[in-house]
Each structure stands twice: as structure tokens, then as C-alpha cells.
Write an enzyme that holds these catalytic residues in place. Structure first.
Site, PDB file in Angstrom:
ATOM      1  CE1 TYR A   1      -3.307  -2.443   0.160  1.00 32.74           C
ATOM      2  CE2 TYR A   1      -3.340  -2.272   2.391  1.00 32.74           C
ATOM      3  CZ  TYR A   1      -4.157  -3.008   1.278  1.00 32.74           C
ATOM      4  OH  TYR A   1      -4.687  -4.122   1.096  1.00 32.74           O
TER       5      TYR A   1
ATOM      6  CE  LYS B   1       2.085 -17.098  -1.222  1.00 34.51           C
ATOM      7  NZ  LYS B   1       2.266 -18.460  -1.369  1.00 34.51           N
TER       8      LYS B   1
ATOM      9  CG  ASP C   1      -0.818 -20.302   0.273  1.00 33.17           C
ATOM     10  OD1 ASP C   1       0.080 -20.035   1.308  1.00 33.17           O
ATOM     11  OD2 ASP C   1      -0.382 -20.397  -0.584  1.00 33.17           O
TER      12      ASP C   1
ATOM     13  CG  ASP D   1      -7.372  -4.805   4.214  1.00 32.01           C
ATOM     14  OD1 ASP D   1      -8.088  -5.221   4.356  1.00 32.01           O
ATOM     15  OD2 ASP D   1      -6.518  -4.071   3.021  1.00 32.01           O
TER      16      ASP D   1
ATOM     17  CG  ASP E   1     -11.511  -7.148   5.754  1.00 33.94           C
ATOM     18  OD1 ASP E   1     -11.300  -6.752   6.418  1.00 33.94           O
ATOM     19  OD2 ASP E   1     -12.146  -6.317   4.833  1.00 33.94           O
TER      20      ASP E   1
END
Length: 373
Positions: A151, A202, A235, A259, A263
Site C-alpha cells: 500500500y 509468503k 494461504d 487486510d 476481513d
């Protein structure tokens, strides 16, 4: 959640409320009712100031953040925020959008750690898509690094290639310092909870993820061996949030994965309308951190102005303000207990109601919580 990891400063706490866009003003109004109730009940030294901010303010004044609001933010210790509708700002000049964005506000306040607690309520077992045995006892907290990652990374933008195609560019980057301060916060938080941190990355395909894993592991070895640490790919974490969410205590992860995963975890609670958050700066010399408190949900323009939005995430964000900024742990626990009691008694907004159940409007849910206080 646990006791705060820093002491409150002795001076009054200056709180600025920014309702923002869409349903933001509606849910913030209910959070302020609860906050003011607890201020009076516990004689808390709070100075609460409501200020204009958002798309409606821009239409009225030409500024997303008018000068008076900008000055209030500058002197604020804590901000109680409603919601921002970035998609509704397409008509604004790009400079004004950037100046008034939520990312700009986070950068200005030097917010680096975003805490998103996720708890399940027995009364909402039938609302969640998960089986009751999967939901039982879920009580976890995401610590999302908030100042770096994709971001904020550079270069970014949309460019046109020689063959006429456009290409979008975002850069995922982290420094060791950014990783260390988020990880140190997560380990300290876990010490006051159940003593386990799951660091999510990751590392198998991203160099920034490999650095993340190395830095978190080294910090754990040097300073936090009393806290259990495991590393998990993002994942895999998404899968385990579905299969075995009870295993998690504190989940530490970067800006993007935090983020998305937090959610997704809203499905465990039953709705995004139930999830609060706190974003914190490093401590100042007096021990106080600047902070922003907001519901995880967005502005929901499709239901704005209808009085049907669920205010519980905003009310629980006010509870986090009481805990993390005011140092009023007892008051925070009372608000959280009142929310649980209201839900157990059958209080429902439309997002958490089963077919045939009575539905409260936004103010009615605020009334239900205040009645338990």
C-alpha cells in the site's frame, strides 16, 4: 483482549470523532453515546470533539479535511473514525483525494500496528456459516503492520507501454525496522493473552516475505523466547482460519495479508459489522501512543441514511479506545460485556438476523447496549 501494553498518560485524553462517509456518521453516533456514558460513569478525563470530514464535507466546503478539522487532528491523542468512501471521490482533484485519504491520515499519525480482534459469540452460532464446534472459543487478534508493504511501496502507478497497453505497478517492500516494531508489538501483546504468535507471510515466493520470516524469527530468539512462535504461509492461514480457528492467539502479518485475512475472519464472528480495530503509533516520551479506532467495515453507501447499519463494530472500537488510549480496562470490559449481553438477549440488526427475527435499527442497537450498561 488483554491489559494495555503501555500506561495511560496522566493528562486528559483528547478524542476527535470523524464520522466520515456513508454509514460512518450513523455508527459513530452510537459509539459516541456509549463512550460518553462510560466517561461519566468512570469519571474519565476525556475531551471529545466531533469534527466534519469526508465527501459531504468536500461538497459543502471544497475540502475533505477543513482547516478546523486538520487542526483538531493535529492535537488529537485518539481518533474515533467512522468510514471512508474512496470510490465516491472520483470527481475530486487527485491532490485533494490524496490529502484527505485514510492512508494519509495513518501516515500523519505514524500508525504502524493495526489490531483487529475477532471473537465469536455463542448467541450468533446460527448466523455464522461455520459449524458451532468450529466457532467454540475463538478469540484471536490480528496484528497487521500498517506503515509499509504494497500500500505504500514505490514505484507505483499506471504507465503506458510502447505497444499501447497500460500496466499497473505496485511495489511490496519492507525494511527490517518496519518488521521489527510490528513483531515486537505482537509478541508483547501475546504475553498478555495466551502466549502464542503465528507469523504469516509468503516466504516461499516473495523476497520481502523471506525477510519478514527471518527478522521475526531473530527477534523471537533474542527477546521473546517465552512466547510460542510458529510461521505460516498466508494461504495456509486462510485455510486454517476456516478449519481450526481456535489454534490462533495473535496473528502477525503484513499490510496486505492482514487486510485480507482479517476481513475473511469476519465470517467467524458472523458479520463485518461486529469487528472493531485499533491502529497505534509508537509511544511518545510520556508513554501515550496516538491512535485511530474504526470499525473494520466500509462506508456501505447502499444502506447509508437508512438507519439500519449495525453499530456494534463502532461501539467495540470505542471499547478499544477505552482500553488502549484511556487505560480504562474495566470500562472497556464493561462495554464488551454489554455487547455480548445484548446479543444474548436477542438484539439483532439486519446483518446478523435470521429469517423471521425482529430487527433493530442503528439507534435501537445502541439503546440495547446502553440498557445493559
Amino acid at each position: 483482549m488483554s491489559q494495555p501494553v503501555f500506561p495511560p498518560a496522566p493528562r486528559p485524553l483528547h478524542v476527535v470523532a470523524l464520522g466520515g462517509d456513508g454509514i460512518g456518521p450513523e455508527v459513530t453516533a452510537q459509539a459516541l453515546r456509549v463512550l460518553r456514558h462510560m466517561q461519566a460513569r468512570h469519571a474519565l478525563p476525556l475531551v471529545i470533539e466531533e469534527m466534519p470530514y469526508g465527501n459531504a464535507t468536500w461538497r459543502a466546503t471544497g475540502r475533505l479535511v477543513p482547516a478546523a478539522t486538520d487542526a483538531a487532528i493535529g492535537r488529537a491523542d485518539a481518533i474515533l473514525f467512522g468510514a471512508a468512501d474512496s470510490l465516491g471521490r472520483s470527481a475530486m482533484p487527485a491532490e485533494e483525494r490524496a490529502r484527505g485519504s485514510l492512508l494519509a491520515l495513518r501516515r500523519r499519525l505514524n500508525l504502524f500496528a493495526n489490531i483487529r480482534p475477532v471473537r465469536t459469540e455463542r448467541a450468533l452460532d446460527e448466523v455464522s456459516p461455520f459449524k458451532a464446534r468450529t466457532l467454540r472459543g475463538v478469540d484471536l487478534a490480528f496484528v497487521r503492520e500498517l506503515s509499509g508493504g504494497i500500500y505504500f511501496g514505490e514505484p507505483r502507478g499506471i504507465e503506458r507501454l510502447e505497444d499501447g497497453q497500460r500496466r499497473g505497478i505496485n511495489t511490496h517492500s519492507y525494511t527490517e525496522e518496519q518488521v521489527v516494531r510490528a513483531a515486537r508489538f505482537a509478541f508483547a501483546l501475546a504475553r498478555g493473552r495466551r502466549g502464542r504468535v503465528t507469523s504469516v507471510d509468503k516466504a516461499n515466493v516473495m523476497e520481502a516475505g523471506a525477510l519478514w520470516r527471518q527478522v521475526v524469527g531473530a527477534l523471537h530468539h533474542d527477546e521473546f523466547r517465552d512466547v510460542a512462535l510458529d510461521h505460516m504461509l498466508a494461504d495456509t492461514c486462510a485455510l486454517m482460519l476456516n478449519r481450526d480457528p481456535q489454534r490462533f492467539d495473535v496473528i502477525l502479518t503484513d499490510n496486505l495479508f492482514g487486510d485480507l485475512l482479517s476481513d475473511a475472519a469476519a465470517g467467524l464472528a458472523g458479520s463485518l459489522g461486529l469487528l472493531p480495530s485499533a491502529s497505534l503509533s509508537p509511544p511518545a516520551p510520556d508513554g501515550r501512543r496516538r491512535a485511530l479506532y474504526e470499525p473494520v467495515h466500509g462506508s456501505a453507501p447502499d444502506i447509508a441514511g437508512k438507519g439500519i447499519a449495525n453499530p456494534l463494530a463502532a461501539i467495540l472500537s470505542a471499547a478499544l479506545l477505552l482500553r488502549w488510549s484511556a487505560g480504562a480496562e474495566a470500562a472497556a470490559r464493561e462495554v464488551e460485556a454489554a455487547v455480548s449481553a445484548a446479543l444474548s438477549a436477542g438484539a439483532r440488526c439486519a446483518d446478523i438476523a435470521l429469517p423471521g427475527e425482529a430487527v433493530l435499527d442503528t439507534a435501537g442497537m445502541g439503546d440495547a447496549v446502553l440498557a445493559r450498561l
